[in-house]
Design a protein around this motif. Structure first.
Motif, PDB file in Angstrom:
ATOM      1  N   HIS A 182       0.837  -1.206   0.000  1.00 52.45           N
ATOM      2  CA  HIS A 182       0.000   0.000   0.000  1.00 52.45           C
ATOM      3  C   HIS A 182       0.871   1.256   0.000  1.00 52.45           C
ATOM      4  O   HIS A 182       0.615   2.202  -0.759  1.00 52.45           O
ATOM      5  CB  HIS A 182      -0.917   0.005   1.229  1.00 52.45           C
ATOM      6  CG  HIS A 182      -2.191  -0.766   1.037  1.00 52.45           C
ATOM      7  ND1 HIS A 182      -3.108  -0.463   0.054  1.00 52.45           N
ATOM      8  CD2 HIS A 182      -2.705  -1.827   1.708  1.00 52.45           C
ATOM      9  CE1 HIS A 182      -4.130  -1.301   0.124  1.00 52.45           C
ATOM     10  NE2 HIS A 182      -3.910  -2.142   1.120  1.00 52.45           N
ATOM     11  N   SER A 183       1.889   1.265   0.853  1.00 51.47           N
ATOM     12  CA  SER A 183       2.776   2.431   0.928  1.00 51.47           C
ATOM     13  C   SER A 183       3.539   2.617  -0.384  1.00 51.47           C
ATOM     14  O   SER A 183       3.704   3.744  -0.860  1.00 51.47           O
ATOM     15  CB  SER A 183       3.762   2.265   2.089  1.00 51.47           C
ATOM     16  OG  SER A 183       3.088   2.122   3.316  1.00 51.47           O
ATOM     17  N   ASN A 185       2.608   1.616  -3.417  1.00 52.36           N
ATOM     18  CA  ASN A 185       1.677   2.096  -4.434  1.00 52.36           C
ATOM     19  C   ASN A 185       1.333   3.570  -4.218  1.00 52.36           C
ATOM     20  O   ASN A 185       1.285   4.362  -5.171  1.00 52.36           O
ATOM     21  CB  ASN A 185       0.411   1.242  -4.391  1.00 52.36           C
ATOM     22  CG  ASN A 185      -0.565   1.611  -5.491  1.00 52.36           C
ATOM     23  OD1 ASN A 185      -0.365   1.303  -6.660  1.00 52.36           O
ATOM     24  ND2 ASN A 185      -1.648   2.275  -5.118  1.00 52.36           N
ATOM     25  N   GLU A 186       1.108   3.946  -2.969  1.00 51.28           N
ATOM     26  CA  GLU A 186       0.731   5.326  -2.647  1.00 51.28           C
ATOM     27  C   GLU A 186       1.837   6.311  -3.012  1.00 51.28           C
ATOM     28  O   GLU A 186       1.583   7.366  -3.622  1.00 51.28           O
ATOM     29  CB  GLU A 186       0.408   5.425  -1.152  1.00 51.28           C
ATOM     30  CG  GLU A 186      -0.014   6.804  -0.692  1.00 51.28           C
ATOM     31  CD  GLU A 186      -0.269   6.851   0.794  1.00 51.28           C
ATOM     32  OE1 GLU A 186      -0.404   7.964   1.336  1.00 51.28           O
ATOM     33  OE2 GLU A 186      -0.328   5.774   1.433  1.00 51.28           O
ATOM     34  N   ARG A 190       1.639   9.038  -6.093  1.00 52.10           N
ATOM     35  CA  ARG A 190       1.804  10.462  -5.768  1.00 52.10           C
ATOM     36  C   ARG A 190       2.936  11.083  -6.584  1.00 52.10           C
ATOM     37  O   ARG A 190       2.814  12.204  -7.095  1.00 52.10           O
ATOM     38  CB  ARG A 190       2.065  10.638  -4.275  1.00 52.10           C
ATOM     39  CG  ARG A 190       2.155  12.097  -3.854  1.00 52.10           C
ATOM     40  CD  ARG A 190       2.190  12.264  -2.343  1.00 52.10           C
ATOM     41  NE  ARG A 190       3.367  11.660  -1.751  1.00 52.10           N
ATOM     42  CZ  ARG A 190       3.339  10.589  -0.960  1.00 52.10           C
ATOM     43  NH1 ARG A 190       2.170  10.015  -0.682  1.00 52.10           N
ATOM     44  NH2 ARG A 190       4.443  10.087  -0.455  1.00 52.10           N
ATOM     45  N   GLN A 259     -12.816   0.165  -5.953  1.00 55.16           N
ATOM     46  CA  GLN A 259     -11.970   1.306  -6.260  1.00 55.16           C
ATOM     47  C   GLN A 259     -12.575   2.616  -5.767  1.00 55.16           C
ATOM     48  O   GLN A 259     -11.848   3.536  -5.381  1.00 55.16           O
ATOM     49  CB  GLN A 259     -11.728   1.385  -7.767  1.00 55.16           C
ATOM     50  CG  GLN A 259     -10.795   0.314  -8.307  1.00 55.16           C
ATOM     51  CD  GLN A 259      -9.355   0.535  -7.855  1.00 55.16           C
ATOM     52  OE1 GLN A 259      -8.797   1.609  -8.002  1.00 55.16           O
ATOM     53  NE2 GLN A 259      -8.750  -0.509  -7.278  1.00 55.16           N
ATOM     54  N   SER A 262     -11.999   2.374  -1.933  1.00 57.96           N
ATOM     55  CA  SER A 262     -10.580   2.153  -1.590  1.00 57.96           C
ATOM     56  C   SER A 262      -9.722   2.413  -2.820  1.00 57.96           C
ATOM     57  O   SER A 262      -9.209   1.487  -3.458  1.00 57.96           O
ATOM     58  CB  SER A 262     -10.352   0.723  -1.080  1.00 57.96           C
ATOM     59  OG  SER A 262     -11.127   0.453   0.064  1.00 57.96           O
ATOM     60  N   GLN A 264      -6.815   3.343  -3.083  1.00 57.08           N
ATOM     61  CA  GLN A 264      -5.407   2.952  -2.947  1.00 57.08           C
ATOM     62  C   GLN A 264      -5.186   1.480  -3.238  1.00 57.08           C
ATOM     63  O   GLN A 264      -4.047   1.035  -3.382  1.00 57.08           O
ATOM     64  CB  GLN A 264      -4.900   3.273  -1.532  1.00 57.08           C
ATOM     65  CG  GLN A 264      -5.366   2.316  -0.444  1.00 57.08           C
ATOM     66  CD  GLN A 264      -6.771   2.611   0.052  1.00 57.08           C
ATOM     67  OE1 GLN A 264      -7.442   3.493  -0.482  1.00 57.08           O
ATOM     68  NE2 GLN A 264      -7.216   1.908   1.078  1.00 57.08           N
ATOM     69  N   SER A 265      -6.269   0.693  -3.340  1.00 59.09           N
ATOM     70  CA  SER A 265      -6.114  -0.723  -3.653  1.00 59.09           C
ATOM     71  C   SER A 265      -5.856  -0.899  -5.146  1.00 59.09           C
ATOM     72  O   SER A 265      -6.224  -0.050  -5.964  1.00 59.09           O
ATOM     73  CB  SER A 265      -7.379  -1.497  -3.243  1.00 59.09           C
ATOM     74  OG  SER A 265      -8.490  -1.077  -4.020  1.00 59.09           O
ATOM     75  N   ASN A 346      -1.875   3.721   6.537  1.00 58.43           N
ATOM     76  CA  ASN A 346      -2.989   2.821   6.308  1.00 58.43           C
ATOM     77  C   ASN A 346      -3.688   2.550   7.634  1.00 58.43           C
ATOM     78  O   ASN A 346      -3.146   1.903   8.526  1.00 58.43           O
ATOM     79  CB  ASN A 346      -2.488   1.507   5.680  1.00 58.43           C
ATOM     80  CG  ASN A 346      -3.624   0.616   5.221  1.00 58.43           C
ATOM     81  OD1 ASN A 346      -4.415   0.157   6.025  1.00 58.43           O
ATOM     82  ND2 ASN A 346      -3.691   0.375   3.917  1.00 58.43           N
ATOM     83  N   ASN A 455     -10.159   5.085   5.908  1.00 57.17           N
ATOM     84  CA  ASN A 455      -9.095   5.807   5.208  1.00 57.17           C
ATOM     85  C   ASN A 455      -7.981   6.182   6.149  1.00 57.17           C
ATOM     86  O   ASN A 455      -8.198   6.363   7.324  1.00 57.17           O
ATOM     87  CB  ASN A 455      -9.655   7.061   4.530  1.00 57.17           C
ATOM     88  CG  ASN A 455     -10.677   6.693   3.454  1.00 57.17           C
ATOM     89  OD1 ASN A 455     -10.469   5.753   2.707  1.00 57.17           O
ATOM     90  ND2 ASN A 455     -11.765   7.441   3.396  1.00 57.17           N
TER      91      ASN A 455
END
Length: 455
Positions: A182-183, A185-186, A190, A259, A262, A264-265, A346, A455
């Protein structure tokens, strides 16, 4: 002059060992938040114990020890000196069990002591963040005592403790991998929005495809080498069922409704979880006592059939350095280091890992009146992670290391041999299913409970 400077440096390190984390000297310890320093040092204790266990289990170590005059019982003797050391205990799987038992007791003790510590103002926080020399002495003392435990039923009982603890640690590993994905991808999304979007999105696509390609290649190899046309029904079920589950979570992760709630998934997380599931499946199959369904890596590489390879191996012989054990150690090292430095945004993972979102993310240092730089105490208003849960995590990690280094083999007290066991197979497979269910929950929970903040 050089001696004086060395003495001053030694004195600085001594204050590092005996002082508290906010007062750690930057010349000896990292200049960062005390919460990070503490977790890194405790993780170093765990890694040090792991290194000792690895050395003790190295092939031929007992033979080398027996060459030391006057040391091992039954080894080289010195006239007038009786050999007192039982080298069967201080090397091999028995030494790993005792070393990991000592680490587990050490971390469980601190887990109990640190229950409900709310801030660094709690007197127990000083114990958590300092007195490293004395804590190291406690660990050494417990370790020495562990080697005096009589054999008896100790290894059999501790094997089942290791099974349960490793099952729980595999779940924690998956939580950390989910958080990492998750981190990852985030941050990359960004960066794509702020700069060269084509480059960053290409990187995300590359690693997503790479994970799926490796997972698919693993599945093909599993069917080729770990199944037989008329045998190995369990392996066929494990591979097929986990493949179906991985396809399901991949599809669910990109559904429009998922989506929407979420964003971020995505497939990067699903691809990493799929690859990890394939590793756990492989690890489980390598513990099957049926050698027809569980060929050794050496026989696969040298293209030797199982039937030909079996007579050359002694009953109960343990292959310590097999591929799945090495991969398991690599994943363990990554997760341990990541757990020590993580600062996740997260919310779901933070709740599961008992950490606070956004707290203590900014590193820094303080300069005291004496002009010395000191680590920053970032927990005066509240701890950034649960002290007790962190130690419980290391307690489970100690049990996982014990099982990994001994290949999840169970000792037979009647033959003194190490044997594979089906309980280890089912524990790993069940952990993979629960891990996939946990990841699925992170995807669908915002849909099931729309009024809750995820979130």
């Amino acid at each position: 002059m050089g001696a004086c400077m060395a003495l001053c440096s030694l004195a600085s390190c001594a204050s590092c060992l005996c002082g508290s984390a906010p007062c750690l000297l930057c010349g000896c310890c990292p200049s960062t938040n005390n919460s990070t320093v503490t977790r890194l040092v405790f993780s170093f204790f765990l890694l040090l114990g792991t290194l000792v266990s690895v050395i003790m289990i190295l092939p031929g170590m007992e033979t080398q020890l027996r060459k030391i005059p006057g040391f091992c019982q039954g080894g080289t003797t010195i006239p007038g000196i009786e050999n007192h050391v039982n080298c069967n205990v201080i090397v091999g799987y028995k030494s790993v069990y005792r070393m990991c038992f000592a680490m587990a007791c050490f971390f469980f003790l601190f887990s109990a002591i640190m229950i409900r510590v709310r801030s660094s103002k709690d007197p127990r926080a000083a114990i958590q963040n300092g007195f490293w020399f004395f804590k190291f002495l406690i660990l050494v003392g417990i370790t020495v005592g562990a080697f005096f435990i009589p054999d008896g039923t100790f290894h059999n009982v501790w094997f089942y403790f290791g099974i349960v603890g490793s099952f729980m640690f595999i779940l924690i590993q998956l939580i950390l991998l989910i958080d990492f994905a998750h981190s990852w991808n985030e941050v990359w999304v960004r960066n794509a929005e702020e700069g060269n979007s084509k480059c960053w999105f290409s990187g995300l696509l590359f690693f997503t495809i790479l994970h799926y390609v490796l997972a698919f290649a693993a599945i093909v190899l599993f069917y080729l080498y770990y199944t037989k046309p008329d045998d190995c029904a369990e392996h066929k079920f494990f591979i097929s069922f986990n493949l179906i589950l991985c396809v399901i979570i991949s599809v669910v992760s990109i559904l429009p409704k998922v989506q929407d709630v979420s964003p971020q998934s995505g497939l990067l997380q699903s691809s990493l979880i799929t690859l990890y599931t394939m590793y756990v499946t492989w690890s489980a199959m390598t513990n099957n006592p049926n050698r027809e369904c569980n060929p050794s890596l050496l026989s696969l590489v040298s293209n030797v059939s199982t039937a030909e390879a079996t007579p050359t191996s002694s009953p109960g012989m343990v292959q310590w350095w097999d591929a799945q054990g090495i991969v398991g150690l690599i994943i363990f090292l990554f997760c341990t280091f990541y757990a020590s430095i993580r600062s996740s945004s997260n919310a779901q993972v933070n709740r599961l890992m008992q950490t606070e979102e956004g707290k203590g993310s900014g590193g820094g240092e303080e300069v005291g009146e004496d002009g010395l730089r000191r680590a920053l105490d970032n927990e005066e208003d509240g701890v950034t992670y649960s002290y007790s849960f962190f130690h419980f995590h290391l307690f489970l990690a100690s049990l996982y290391i014990m099982m990994t280094l001994t290949n999840w083999y169970k000792s037979d007290t009647t033959t003194q041999a190490m044997q594979s066991s089906m309980p280890a197979v089912w524990v790993k497979i069940c952990s993979s299913w629960l891990s996939l269910a946990l990841y699925m929950w992170t995807l669908v929970a915002p849909l099931i409970f729309p009024n809750r903040d995820f979130n």
